[in-house]
Design a protein around this motif. Structure first.
Motif: not given
Lengths: 306, 232
Positions: A198-199, B82-83, B87-88, B162-164
């Motif tokens: 997420g970076i 961003k993904l 939540g991925i 806490d992903a989907k």
């Protein structure tokens, strides 16, 4: 027997080179850009410090006179203006050489060419604006020298070494403990893994280029205590920074620091014998080290595996 | 049941190489899918295409109803971060570890979404419960760990969010049977709640009893559920 009076000179050089080499190394390993505009950042910061010193010097002197407070304030104005100018120039590099191409094919080569173009264009703009004459910055640390164990140390040498240790210490602690620092280190170690964490490379590149730009600004303000500011004053620090970053193992911060100290001492020793052999001996040393250890000094320090 | 992932006519590849050929795949809430196929037949590329890590892609990928397909990227994914925030969460092949960070710092790296950062201590404890050997190693550099421990760290980092949708690419690759069986046991025992999972694997025997569906992939094309359609 090595002349110990070379020690402060060698450490002074090492301090400046370390600031440049660490910046180049960080930019390369975190955002994959070999920033050839780092020399331009150096020169722009030097000119920003010179311009602001002209504006603020009479004001500070008229209020505080020739007191210690005035000297400290001038030092603060010089270093902070160079840092801010460096950080702003880092932002310009981000906008011109990173943002439009970071997700395009051959990004490393394209960014190399764009930063080289920025470097050349900036030198020409500085020449046009300020002319080719060298500019001298006010002495932050004053004139004079003192002795430790009978080794004479000039104030500017001591000031440069101590300022660099403080600034690098603060920066490395920030890299080690802050959330943004961990993000940058993660990106330096594995850009793809960082993306999966997420970076965002696009977002994290902004602080990377601004901080390294600020470091170039500090090195410009500190080196300008010894040499003059000129449009091409960033070229030699850029070449030295690049080669030391390679010697340290691109992307390895401790390696770059050790590399800077080694090159600082080598230059001081060779320079005391015959000045014209300095560049020659530096490059021969770097070539020999890279032949023996292709990963540079960093390869020796690194006890982890990828 | 809510649809998490809807892939339609997805083709993807690198440069002139087309690896995936018009793939259709649907995944519902709470579902675990096993993706099985030989080396080089597109398992990893499918996971990379979902996370925008392929150089080009055509077709549609809808994640929770939102179109995320059609993005191409060179190098580290332009929009992958961003993904992850949408939540991925991914445990990629080869672990994608950070050798100079400690286990705890590495796990923190999985928590770069706003909510996950606030809950990071709680989630790190949860991961130490799932993978007890990591507790003792929390201050060790990841670059000094064994292959199995690194895989635990990689999957642990994936679980920090806490992903989907969780994507795991060949978790057993290169590990000894004793080590990967305990790792897989931990994965099967995960409480997915409303999340879904795609797990890519070469060995069908490791998947079949533990996932809802096993889908075969051959030469970049999905070959339907294994058992109904025989893999070549």
């Amino acid at each position: 027997m090595i002349d110990l009076s070379l020690l402060p000179y060698a450490l002074n050089l090492a301090a400046i080179y370390a600031l440049m080499a660490i910046s180049i190394s960080m930019i390369w390993s975190s955002i994959g850009m070999l920033n050839l505009a780092h020399g331009a950042t150096f020169a722009v910061s030097g000119y920003a410090a010179w311009n602001l010193s002209i504006i603020f010097k009479p004001i500070i002197l008229s209020i505080f006179g020739k007191t210690l407070i005035a000297k400290l304030l001038m030092g603060f104005v010089l270093i902070s203006s160079a840092m801010v100018a460096g950080a702003m120039f880092g932002l310009i590099i981000y906008l011109l050489a990173f943002l439009p191409i970071h997700d395009k094919p051959n990004y490393p080569v394209r960014s190399l060419i764009i930063t080289l173009a920025i470097n050349i264009a900036t030198i020409q703009i500085l020449l046009f604006m300020f002319g080719a004459r060298n500019k001298g910055l006010p002495k932050i640390f004053g004139f004079g020298k003192f002795e430790i164990f009978e080794i004479p140390i000039r104030y500017d040498q001591a000031g440069t070494i101590i300022s660099t240790i403080i600034i690098l210490g603060l920066m490395l602690s920030w890299l080690k403990f802050s959330r943004m620092g961990i993000e940058i280190r993660a990106m330096m170690q594995n850009p793809e893994g960082a993306a999966y964490s997420g970076i965002s490379r696009r977002t994290t590149a902004i602080p990377v280029l601004m901080i390294t730009g600020a470091l170039a600004g500090v090195s410009a303000a500190l080196l300008s205590q010894t040499i003059f500011v000129s449009p091409t004053s960033g070229s030699i620090p850029l070449i030295k920074g690049l080669t030391i970053a390679l010697l340290g193992g691109l992307g390895n911060v401790p390696g770059a620091m050790i590399g800077a100290v080694l090159i600082g001492f080598l230059e001081a020793i060779v320079g005391s014998i015959q000045q014209r052999y300095v560049m020659f001996s530096t490059f021969i040393f770097i070539i020999i080290v890279l032949i023996i250890r292709p990963r540079g000094i960093g390869g020796l320090l690194d006890d982890t595996r990828e | 049941m809510k649809n998490i992932l809807e892939i339609n006519k997805l083709s993807a590849g690198y440069g002139a190489l087309r690896v995936l050929h018009e793939i259709d795949l649907s995944l519902n809430e709470g579902e675990r899918i096993g993706l099985v196929g030989l080396n080089g037949h597109g398992k990893t590329t499918l996971i990379r295409a979902i996370t925008h890590m392929t150089e080009w892609q055509q077709g549609s990928i809808k994640f929770c109803g939102e179109e995320i397909g059609g993005i191409r990227s060179f190098g580290a994914g332009r929009r992958t971060a961003k993904l992850v925030k949408m939540g991925i969460s991914v445990a990629p092949q080869g672990d994608a570890i950070f050798p100079g960070l400690t286990v705890r710092q590495h796990l923190n790296c999985g928590a770069f979404t706003k909510i996950a950062w606030k809950e990071k201590e709680k989630r790190i404890e949860m991961i130490f419960d799932i993978f007890p050997p990591l507790k003792k190693l929390e201050n060790s550099l990841v670059g000094k760990l064994s292959g199995g421990e690194r895989r635990m760290v990689s999957i642990g980092r994936m679980l920090m969010v806490d992903a989907k949708l969780y994507l795991i690419d060949e978790p057993t690759n290169g590990l000894a049977p004793k080590i990967y069986s305990s790792l897989l046991k931990a994965i099967w025992e995960l409480n997915l709640n409303n999340s879904s999972m795609i797990i890519a694997e070469q060995n069908i025997n490791l998947l079949s009893k533990n996932v809802d569906r096993v889908i075969g992939i051959y030469a970049g094309r999905l070959r339907g559920e294994v058992g109904h359609v025989e893999l070549k």
